[in-house]
Design a protein around this motif. Structure first.
Motif, mmCIF file in Angstrom:
data_model
loop_
_atom_site.group_PDB
_atom_site.id
_atom_site.type_symbol
_atom_site.label_atom_id
_atom_site.label_comp_id
_atom_site.label_asym_id
_atom_site.label_seq_id
_atom_site.Cartn_x
_atom_site.Cartn_y
_atom_site.Cartn_z
ATOM 1 N N ALA A 1 -8.169 0.399 -4.122
ATOM 2 C CA ALA A 1 -8.881 -0.394 -5.132
ATOM 3 C C ALA A 1 -8.002 -1.531 -5.648
ATOM 4 C CB ALA A 1 -9.326 0.514 -6.282
ATOM 5 N N ILE A 2 -6.730 -1.211 -5.925
ATOM 6 C CA ILE A 2 -5.820 -2.254 -6.416
ATOM 7 C C ILE A 2 -5.678 -3.362 -5.380
ATOM 8 C CG2 ILE A 2 -3.417 -2.759 -7.038
ATOM 9 C CD1 ILE A 2 -3.285 0.037 -8.273
ATOM 10 N N ALA A 3 -5.484 -2.954 -4.101
ATOM 11 C CA ALA A 3 -5.328 -3.959 -3.046
ATOM 12 C C ALA A 3 -6.579 -4.830 -2.952
ATOM 13 C CB ALA A 3 -5.046 -3.267 -1.713
ATOM 14 N N PHE A 4 -7.750 -4.202 -3.090
ATOM 15 C CA PHE A 4 -9.008 -4.942 -3.003
ATOM 16 C C PHE A 4 -9.078 -6.000 -4.105
ATOM 17 C CE2 PHE A 4 -13.577 -5.509 -3.693
ATOM 18 C CZ PHE A 4 -14.019 -5.699 -2.399
ATOM 19 N N VAL A 5 -8.734 -5.579 -5.329
ATOM 20 C CA VAL A 5 -8.792 -6.519 -6.455
ATOM 21 C C VAL A 5 -7.772 -7.642 -6.280
ATOM 22 C CG1 VAL A 5 -8.435 -6.756 -8.933
ATOM 23 C CG2 VAL A 5 -9.708 -4.801 -8.044
ATOM 24 N N VAL A 6 -6.556 -7.270 -5.834
ATOM 25 C CA VAL A 6 -5.537 -8.292 -5.578
ATOM 26 C C VAL A 6 -6.049 -9.272 -4.528
ATOM 27 C CG1 VAL A 6 -3.229 -8.688 -4.629
ATOM 28 C CG2 VAL A 6 -3.597 -6.842 -6.254
ATOM 29 N N GLY A 7 -6.728 -8.737 -3.514
ATOM 30 C CA GLY A 7 -7.293 -9.587 -2.475
ATOM 31 C C GLY A 7 -8.308 -10.574 -3.043
ATOM 32 N N LEU A 8 -9.204 -10.075 -3.920
ATOM 33 C CA LEU A 8 -10.204 -10.959 -4.541
ATOM 34 C C LEU A 8 -9.523 -12.078 -5.314
ATOM 35 C CD1 LEU A 8 -12.895 -8.478 -5.963
ATOM 36 C CD2 LEU A 8 -13.061 -9.926 -3.945
ATOM 37 N N VAL A 9 -8.495 -11.706 -6.086
ATOM 38 C CA VAL A 9 -7.804 -12.703 -6.917
ATOM 39 C C VAL A 9 -7.089 -13.725 -6.039
ATOM 40 C CG1 VAL A 9 -5.970 -13.046 -8.595
ATOM 41 C CG2 VAL A 9 -7.545 -11.116 -8.843
ATOM 42 N N LEU A 10 -6.340 -13.223 -5.030
ATOM 43 C CA LEU A 10 -5.583 -14.144 -4.169
ATOM 44 C C LEU A 10 -6.518 -15.107 -3.445
ATOM 45 C CD1 LEU A 10 -2.765 -12.036 -2.520
ATOM 46 C CD2 LEU A 10 -2.566 -13.823 -4.233
ATOM 47 N N GLU A 11 -7.662 -14.584 -3.001
ATOM 48 C CA GLU A 11 -8.594 -15.454 -2.290
ATOM 49 C C GLU A 11 -9.047 -16.583 -3.193
ATOM 50 O OE1 GLU A 11 -12.006 -17.220 -0.427
ATOM 51 O OE2 GLU A 11 -11.943 -16.380 -2.443
ATOM 52 N N GLY B 1 0.829 -1.202 0.000
ATOM 53 C CA GLY B 1 0.000 0.000 0.000
ATOM 54 C C GLY B 1 0.862 1.250 0.000
ATOM 55 N N ALA B 2 1.891 1.260 0.858
ATOM 56 C CA ALA B 2 2.767 2.430 0.931
ATOM 57 C C ALA B 2 3.496 2.641 -0.396
ATOM 58 C CB ALA B 2 3.763 2.255 2.066
ATOM 59 N N TYR B 3 3.963 1.551 -1.018
ATOM 60 C CA TYR B 3 4.670 1.690 -2.305
ATOM 61 C C TYR B 3 3.723 2.141 -3.407
ATOM 62 C CZ TYR B 3 9.373 0.268 -1.194
ATOM 63 O OH TYR B 3 10.649 0.264 -0.706
ATOM 64 N N LEU B 4 2.475 1.613 -3.366
ATOM 65 C CA LEU B 4 1.495 2.052 -4.365
ATOM 66 C C LEU B 4 1.219 3.543 -4.201
ATOM 67 C CD1 LEU B 4 -1.072 -0.892 -4.429
ATOM 68 C CD2 LEU B 4 0.399 -0.135 -6.299
ATOM 69 N N ALA B 5 1.118 3.992 -2.923
ATOM 70 C CA ALA B 5 0.875 5.414 -2.672
ATOM 71 C C ALA B 5 2.015 6.241 -3.264
ATOM 72 C CB ALA B 5 0.766 5.670 -1.166
ATOM 73 N N ALA C 1 -7.399 -4.706 1.822
ATOM 74 C CA ALA C 1 -7.536 -3.281 1.508
ATOM 75 C C ALA C 1 -7.262 -2.436 2.752
ATOM 76 C CB ALA C 1 -8.931 -2.998 0.957
ATOM 77 N N LEU C 2 -7.707 -2.920 3.929
ATOM 78 C CA LEU C 2 -7.444 -2.176 5.164
ATOM 79 C C LEU C 2 -5.952 -2.103 5.443
ATOM 80 C CD1 LEU C 2 -10.309 -3.403 7.525
ATOM 81 C CD2 LEU C 2 -9.892 -1.060 6.777
ATOM 82 N N ALA C 3 -5.240 -3.217 5.224
ATOM 83 C CA ALA C 3 -3.790 -3.212 5.424
ATOM 84 C C ALA C 3 -3.144 -2.201 4.487
ATOM 85 C CB ALA C 3 -3.218 -4.610 5.176
ATOM 86 N N ALA C 4 -3.558 -2.220 3.219
ATOM 87 C CA ALA C 4 -2.978 -1.299 2.242
ATOM 88 C C ALA C 4 -3.311 0.148 2.613
ATOM 89 C CB ALA C 4 -3.498 -1.617 0.845
#
Lengths: 331, 290
Positions: free
Chosen positions: B71-81, B48-52, B201-204
């Motif tokens: 948003a990116i973290a959320f999508v990555v989360g969906l895919v990883l799950e 998240g910090a690097y994306l920022a 997403a919360l972590a990011a």
């Protein structure tokens, strides 16, 4: 009798290695053996005791630091003094951390051991003890000397290799005896069905704590020789990434066996060596391989080894003996 | 210590605690609902910090970076799950630990390929960049106050969603008794996927809001992972309220520890954890045997 043939042959090969292979490989195998000792020690807690610990690197590194701190300047430290001291320090750390962490179960235990392990990491990283984040040197390898006469000097790679091999065999022997003893059976019973073991009257907390302390002391043994081999200790030795890597070795080798984690260590360290030589992004490859191994194991198979070779290898007797305790064995 | 200094330190403690809460609440939600221990949680904070940093450098706007990063973290989360985490439900904790460790190695290396291993800094939004003059020689950055406010809003939202909405009810029921909830016709495959993505997403988000006041560096995820674990152990696993209590306790201990006992401040939070383990092994607000 046949059960003894394969281990005997393996030991013979191990003894012959320094006479046949270049020094680089002797040192490499020494390193792999040291990690094997660490992995087998960890497996006493993880596989036999059911305690998934993420702080064994802290015991490993702590023992290394004890050697660095006790080494007198540029002279060699005495092995007979510093090795017991290093193992005792690791055991005491394991006793304190274990006594607290064993108040919890399962996923809590993992998180608590991880946190306390990192506490030791920060202790060496942030404070001035032995060079802080820069680490410290072990300038001369430990030796055994009586009245100024050197009986054993670890500075020679071959001598170092033989000492590590001796401790490796001793570790296998001690762990095999432990796992086969009533203590080992009780520990396995507590792992397989805690409630039943408790109602049978086993002191579960104490059993697990003892296993955890022994496991930590063995990690200390490995850490001592790792520090002696590289001549350098740094806080990364205590970091949890190492703990997790050793867990991967345990998983590759098999949770229920004594010598399996040694095979896991040899496989993973060999793999790392190949990856490091062939790609800059070896950690990416290693991560993907770790994920692949775990996913493969999720097929319901607990051990990778029999999966690859189709059947359980029945060569080393210790491995078969270390299989889960049979139902009703403890009654 | 005079009152103003005390006030400043208290604000620092709360601000630190609130960011910790953001990250740790994601971890505790994922464990509470999915029953999965995710060691890669800290890696997503780092990501998240690097994306920022990366998005802010391209677009020049911290706000775009924030929305896009989450948003990116959320999508990555969906895919990883759906690719990995789904396979871990009901499995041994050991395989969960090692799979997420593998993910950390991959994420770290991907980060190095994409962003390198340099240390970066991110500028806060212009209108939050100033400081408030407290006394003649003491001022307080507005951005830190904004973090406090923002995190409190997010925390309030999380609590509202969990306690007042139907989704929250499903989440609470799932944490309480998964089998029974499934029998009642709740599609847990869907719930799990979104809970995991929200956790990530919360972590990011934590990593994004911290980026302007801390530096962005490769090892930042590891430190945060350990802290989140301590928060969860303190508060009780699966409990969002517990995470809030644990996070504030750590914020206070760490901040005032650095003021009063600078030499041992780095191990104070572990002493706190040891005391809580002796007192209540399941956490301050924990009640379940795990």
């Amino acid at each position: 009798m046949r059960n003894w043939l394969v281990p005997a042959a393996l030991v013979a090969c191990a003894i012959a290695l320094p006479f046949a292979a270049p020094t680089y490989y002797v040192q490499f195998v020494s390193k792999a053996f040291i990690m094997g000792i660490l992995a087998m020690g960890l497996n006493l807690a993880v596989g036999h005791g059911g305690m998934v610990s993420l702080c064994h690197a802290a015991f490993f590194g702590l023992a290394g630091y004890i050697l660095a701190l006790l080494s007198p300047g540029y002279d060699a430290a005495s092995l007979l003094l510093t090795l017991p001291a290093a193992m005792a320090a690791a055991a005491i750390a394991a006793l304190v951390i274990g006594a607290l962490a064993l108040r919890t179960r399962g996923v809590y235990f993992i998180m608590v051991t991880l946190a306390f392990g990192e506490m030791l990491f920060f202790l060496f990283h942030d404070t001035g003890i032995a060079g802080g984040s820069d680490g410290a040197y072990v300038n001369a390898k430990p030796e055994i000397a009586i009245a100024g006469y050197r009986l054993l000097d670890l500075a020679s790679p071959a001598a170092f290799y033989f000492v590590v091999l001796a401790f490796l065999i001793a570790t296998i022997a001690v762990l095999t005896m432990l796992v086969r003893s009533p203590f080992g059976h009780a520990l396995a019973a507590a792992r397989d069905n805690e409630r039943r073991a408790r109602s049978l009257g086993f002191p579960i907390y104490r059993l697990r704590l003892i296993a955890f302390v022994i496991s930590g002391a063995i990690a200390g043994l490995a850490g001592y020789f790792a520090a002696a081999q590289f001549g350098f200790v740094a806080p990364q030795m205590l970091g949890w990434h190492l703990s997790a890597t050793v867990l991967v070795m345990v998983l590759i080798g098999g949770l229920r066996s004594v010598t399996g984690p040694l095979i896991g260590a040899l496989v993973l360290i060999g793999l790392e060596e190949v990856l490091k030589a062939s790609t800059d992004y070896w950690k990416l490859a290693e991560g993907l391989i770790v994920i692949a191994i775990v996913l493969a194991l999720l097929g319901g198979v607990r051990q990778l080894w029999p999966m690859i070779f189709g059947a359980r290898p029945d060569a080393p007797p210790s491995r078969r003996a270390a299989s889960p305790v049979a139902e009703g064995h403890n009654g | 210590m005079d009152l103003v200094t005390f006030g400043v330190q208290l604000l620092n403690a709360v601000q630190y605690g609130m960011v910790l809460f953001l990250v740790a609440s994601g971890l505790t939600l994922v464990f509470g609902i999915l029953g999965v221990i995710n060691l890669a949680h800290g890696a997503f904070y780092m990501l998240g910090a690097y994306l920022a940093y990366w998005i802010a450098a391209y677009t020049g706007s911290f706000w775009i970076a924030m929305v896009a990063g989450v948003a990116i973290a959320f999508v990555v989360g969906l895919v990883l799950e759906s690719v990995f985490i789904r396979r871990l439900y009901g499995r041994d904790h050991l395989v969960q630990v090692l799979l997420s460790f593998g993910l950390i190695l991959v994420i770290d290396e991907v980060r190095e390929i994409l962003f390198g291993k340099d240390v970066h800094s991110v500028a806060p939004p212009a209108w939050l960049a100033g400081s408030i003059q407290l006394t003649d020689n003491l001022s307080y950055p507005v951005y830190r106050l904004a973090i406090c406010g923002f995190c409190m809003i997010v925390a309030a939202l999380i609590f509202l969603v969990i306690t007042r909405t139907k989704i929250g009810m499903i989440v609470r029921a799932g944490a309480e008794n998964r089998e029974m909830t499934r029998v009642l016709g709740i599609r847990f495959d869907v719930v799990n996927r979104y809970v995991f993505a929200v956790g990530i997403a919360l972590a990011a988000l934590g990593g994004i809001v911290i980026a302007p006041i801390s530096t962005v560096f490769p090892g930042m995820g590891d430190g945060m992972l350990i802290l989140s674990f301590v928060v969860v152990v303190l508060g009780g696993i699966g409990s969002v309220a517990g995470a809030a209590v644990g996070a504030l306790l750590i914020g206070l201990t760490d901040t005032f520890g650095k003021v009063f006992f600078p030499s041992v401040s780095s191990i104070l939070i572990y002493v706190l954890m040891a005391m809580v383990l002796l007192w209540r092994p399941n956490g301050i607000l924990g009640r379940r045997e795990v």
